[in-house]
Motif scaffolding. Structure first.
Motif, mmCIF file in Angstrom:
data_model
loop_
_atom_site.group_PDB
_atom_site.id
_atom_site.type_symbol
_atom_site.label_atom_id
_atom_site.label_comp_id
_atom_site.label_asym_id
_atom_site.label_seq_id
_atom_site.Cartn_x
_atom_site.Cartn_y
_atom_site.Cartn_z
ATOM 1 N N THR A 104 50.564 -16.134 18.815
ATOM 2 C CA THR A 104 49.858 -17.359 19.170
ATOM 3 C C THR A 104 48.878 -17.712 18.062
ATOM 4 N N ALA A 105 48.791 -18.984 17.722
ATOM 5 C CA ALA A 105 47.805 -19.423 16.732
ATOM 6 C C ALA A 105 46.398 -19.054 17.215
ATOM 7 N N GLU A 106 45.550 -18.649 16.280
ATOM 8 C CA GLU A 106 44.187 -18.211 16.611
ATOM 9 C C GLU A 106 43.187 -19.309 16.258
ATOM 10 N N LEU A 107 42.333 -19.658 17.222
ATOM 11 C CA LEU A 107 41.244 -20.589 16.968
ATOM 12 C C LEU A 107 40.000 -19.795 16.574
ATOM 13 N N TYR A 108 39.340 -20.236 15.509
ATOM 14 C CA TYR A 108 38.073 -19.611 15.142
ATOM 15 C C TYR A 108 37.138 -20.665 14.562
ATOM 16 N N ILE A 123 38.784 -24.145 13.179
ATOM 17 C CA ILE A 123 39.921 -23.919 12.303
ATOM 18 C C ILE A 123 40.979 -23.169 13.100
ATOM 19 N N VAL A 124 42.229 -23.466 12.850
ATOM 20 C CA VAL A 124 43.321 -22.773 13.523
ATOM 21 C C VAL A 124 44.127 -21.991 12.500
ATOM 22 N N SER A 125 44.273 -20.703 12.731
ATOM 23 C CA SER A 125 45.146 -19.866 11.917
ATOM 24 C C SER A 125 46.534 -19.894 12.554
ATOM 25 N N MET A 247 43.227 -28.375 12.432
ATOM 26 C CA MET A 247 42.938 -28.085 11.039
ATOM 27 C C MET A 247 43.403 -26.658 10.760
ATOM 28 N N GLY A 248 44.415 -26.516 9.962
ATOM 29 C CA GLY A 248 45.060 -25.227 9.727
ATOM 30 C C GLY A 248 46.565 -25.351 9.860
ATOM 31 N N SER A 249 47.014 -26.415 10.528
ATOM 32 C CA SER A 249 48.443 -26.683 10.610
ATOM 33 C C SER A 249 48.945 -27.156 9.248
ATOM 34 N N ARG A 250 50.142 -26.744 8.871
ATOM 35 C CA ARG A 250 50.701 -27.121 7.570
ATOM 36 C C ARG A 250 50.885 -28.633 7.436
ATOM 37 N N ILE A 251 51.184 -29.285 8.531
ATOM 38 C CA ILE A 251 51.466 -30.722 8.437
ATOM 39 C C ILE A 251 50.220 -31.579 8.654
ATOM 40 N N SER A 474 37.902 -11.834 10.378
ATOM 41 C CA SER A 474 39.204 -11.936 11.025
ATOM 42 C C SER A 474 39.264 -13.249 11.784
ATOM 43 N N SER A 475 40.441 -13.872 11.789
ATOM 44 C CA SER A 475 40.567 -15.121 12.541
ATOM 45 C C SER A 475 40.510 -14.877 14.042
#
Length: 615
Positions: A104-108, A123-125, A247-251, A474-475
């Motif tokens: 799962t994508a990590e929010l930090y 930011i989303v990893s 913010m962190g998504s490639r697109i 760490s994210s």
């Protein structure tokens, strides 16, 4: 690889035993958390409760999800890729785009230390999440459109080129330079509008874009899937982002650029006074206004009311006491006559932090850093005085980072007086670049000499070890749950990696608890996947495998159980070369009895790495 295997470094560490102990204590302190500063470089130490409270104010705007959506999204994404891409792309590519062992994508949050109260920037990893590889594929399609956006800037030099081309003899008298910042652009983008703006551009310029066999409706369907499944984890809870793009998504960047293009096209086509120059780098806008201060006030009011989701912050030279405003990393000064100058700009809030001279990096890297930063100061300076001011700023930063003034001056003099008109050497198209771990200067010289004498077209990029930031940040607020869930037993968690069984790209050690012999291996996949394969070899006494042959030879009458083996992670690595080198060094140092293949990885003349499984 033999150079690494037999090299013994005499380089002293640049931190003491007490320093290392303190860092370990800090990393293990559950009441504290370390994060990178949002824009000011450096690290920020926070009480964990404060960090959680500030970040939870962000997720309050998200939709809570009852359970982990990753497994379901994995299946949905794989099915959609098969349905949409079958017959249009090679099967190998389709398989590579499908999610595999996703997380799962990590929010930090990153602390905005330049703002009162240090609020968090979300930011989303998203690396490794179910739509990550699909997003990468879509990014390759839609980024082709960016050169077709009239206002789009690729970098600072592009901005300066546009400015000098439009106004080669200076600005008109009384001209005003202004900058606009879009407030929280990513978080406020209506995803439906962003998709429509992208699809409209694709339809208009379809002959100029490689769709890799897809149709425009295919692209729209895949974009909708990625943007409608913005799931994140924070702590132990799961959420769905329902507004904006993560913010962190490639697109995210290309979609933001294309969405803003759709908005600004309507603004610039409106029947009113317009800027003489309008440029934009994602959410940072630069313009030249030639219609007076009062008309600029009205224009600002107009664009701030143009779109319900967008608000703008302005700076302008006519309201600045020194007639200066920054844009990107450049400071522009505009005189009433229209004359202007540009020079390097360093934010007052930015910490003067670059690579320290005592850090464990090749000397060539440090020299290249001085050269690139000094060259930037020269290129951004519109005249000698501006260049000198920029070079002095760079010099002060490097001196504060421990660099000798003589080294700095020598490199800067070469830029200013010797190589001012030098052309950059063109690289051969056939060069192969390899990334190797940096140990010390002695080994660097030996490897470079070996590469040069090989007569192969190879260049080495040296990679240093983990930084303080890598070690302390760490994210994820806490490790993800075990993929097997709480109702089933995870042999890897029980074998010594509780909370870390999902880790990828590791060199690991397995110990046979019946005799104490060990095995060292590597894997790019989840370590639990590889460990389960080893356990299967041992339980089934599979011939031709390291653990299977060990049981047949050392414990022929035993019926091994999963609990007869324990596993530990020795190192996390970033790429295949680092995995191979690190594994070889650990095998050399520890001489594990269970490894049948103990030969080093050959750097210049690779041979197949034998194993019972593809690692």
């Amino acid at each position: 690889m033999g150079l690494y295997t037999h090299h013994k470094s005499n380089t002293k560490q640049n931190h003491t035993k007490h320093d290392r102990s303190t860092l370990t204590d800090l990393k293990n302190d559950d009441d504290l958390i370390v994060k990178r500063s949002d824009k000011c470089k450096g690290l920020v130490l926070l009480e964990k409760s404060e960090y959680v409270h500030k970040t939870e104010t962000i997720v309050n705007d998200y939709q809570p999800i009852d359970k982990n959506p990753t497994k379901k999204l994995d299946v949905e994404t794989s099915d959609l890729i098969t349905e949409t891409l079958a017959g249009k792309l090679p099967d190998k590519i389709i398989h590579a785009l499908k999610p595999n062992e996703s997380r799962t994508a990590e929010l930090y949050g990153l602390p905005k230390t330049h703002k009162p109260g240090n609020p968090m920037r979300p930011i989303v990893s998203a690396c490794g999440d179910p739509v990550d590889k699909l997003s990468w594929f879509l990014e390759r399609i839609i980024t082709q459109l960016l050169i077709l956006v009239p206002a789009h800037l690729t970098n600072t030099y592009d901005y300066l080129q546009h400015l000098s081309t439009r106004f080669p003899s200076g600005l008109p008298p009384g001209a005003i330079a202004f900058t606009v910042d879009v407030n929280n652009l990513y978080g406020n983008i209506p995803t439906a509008e962003a998709i429509e703006a992208t699809i409209a551009m694709l339809r208009t310029h379809s002959s100029k874009v490689n769709l890799y066999g897809l149709t425009i409706p295919d692209v729209k369907k895949l974009l909708e899937h990625c943007l409608e499944n913005n799931y994140v984890r924070f702590g132990t809870k799961y959420y769905k982002q329902t507004q904006g793009i993560a913010m962190g998504s490639r697109i995210a960047p290309p979609l933001a650029i294309l969405f803003m293009n759709a908005v600004e096209t309507r603004i610039l086509a409106s029947d009113r006074l317009q800027p003489a120059l309008y440029l934009r780098y994602i959410d940072d806008i630069f313009g030249i206004w030639t219609h007076g201060s009062q008309n600029l006030d009205e224009y600002i009011q107009f664009i701030n009311s143009f779109h319900p989701c967008l608000k703008f912050s302005f700076e302008r030279t006519d309201l600045s006491s020194q007639r200066q405003i920054p844009f990107l990393d450049t400071l522009i000064t505009v005189e009433p006559s229209g004359a202007y100058t540009t020079e390097l700009y360093v934010k007052p809030s930015a910490a003067p932090i670059l690579l320290h001279f005592d850090s464990s990096h090749p000397m060539q890297t440090k020299r290249s850093l001085i050269h690139s930063q000094s060259l930037r100061a020269v290129r951004l300076g519109s005249d000698k005085a501006a260049q000198d001011r920029g070079l002095q700023k760079i010099t002060d930063i490097f001196i504060s980072s421990g660099y000798p003034i003589k080294l700095i001056r020598n490199i800067q003099n070469a830029i200013r007086y010797k190589n001012k008109q030098s052309q950059k050497k063109k690289s051969s198209p056939n060069i192969t670049y390899i990334s190797l771990p940096y140990i010390d200067e002695t080994l660097t010289r030996k490897v470079n000499a070996a590469v040069k004498s090989s007569d192969l077209d190879i260049r080495v990029a040296w990679k240093s070890g983990p930084t303080l930031s890598n070690q302390l940040t760490s994210s994820a607020l806490q490790p993800p749950d075990c993929p097997r869930g709480c109702r089933k037993t995870c042999s890897t968690c029980e074998g010594g990696l509780k909370g870390r069984c999902h880790t990828k790209n590791v060199v690991y050690e397995i110990k046979c608890k019946m005799c104490g012999d060990t095995y060292i291996g590597k894997t790019k996949r989840m370590v639990r996947t590889r460990f389960m394969e080893h356990l299967g070899d041992a339980r089934n006494k599979r011939k031709g495998t390291d653990l299977g042959d060990h049981i047949l030879t050392a414990h022929p009458t035993a019926q091994p159980m999963n609990t007869d083996f324990e596993i530990s992670i020795l190192h996390r690595c970033k790429d295949e070369a680092n995995l191979l080198i690190t594994e070889s060094i650990e095998i050399r140092n520890k001489k594990p009895a269970l490894n049948k293949n103990t030969s080093s990885w050959r750097l210049l003349h690779p041979v197949p790495y034998t194993s019972s499984y593809a690692h």
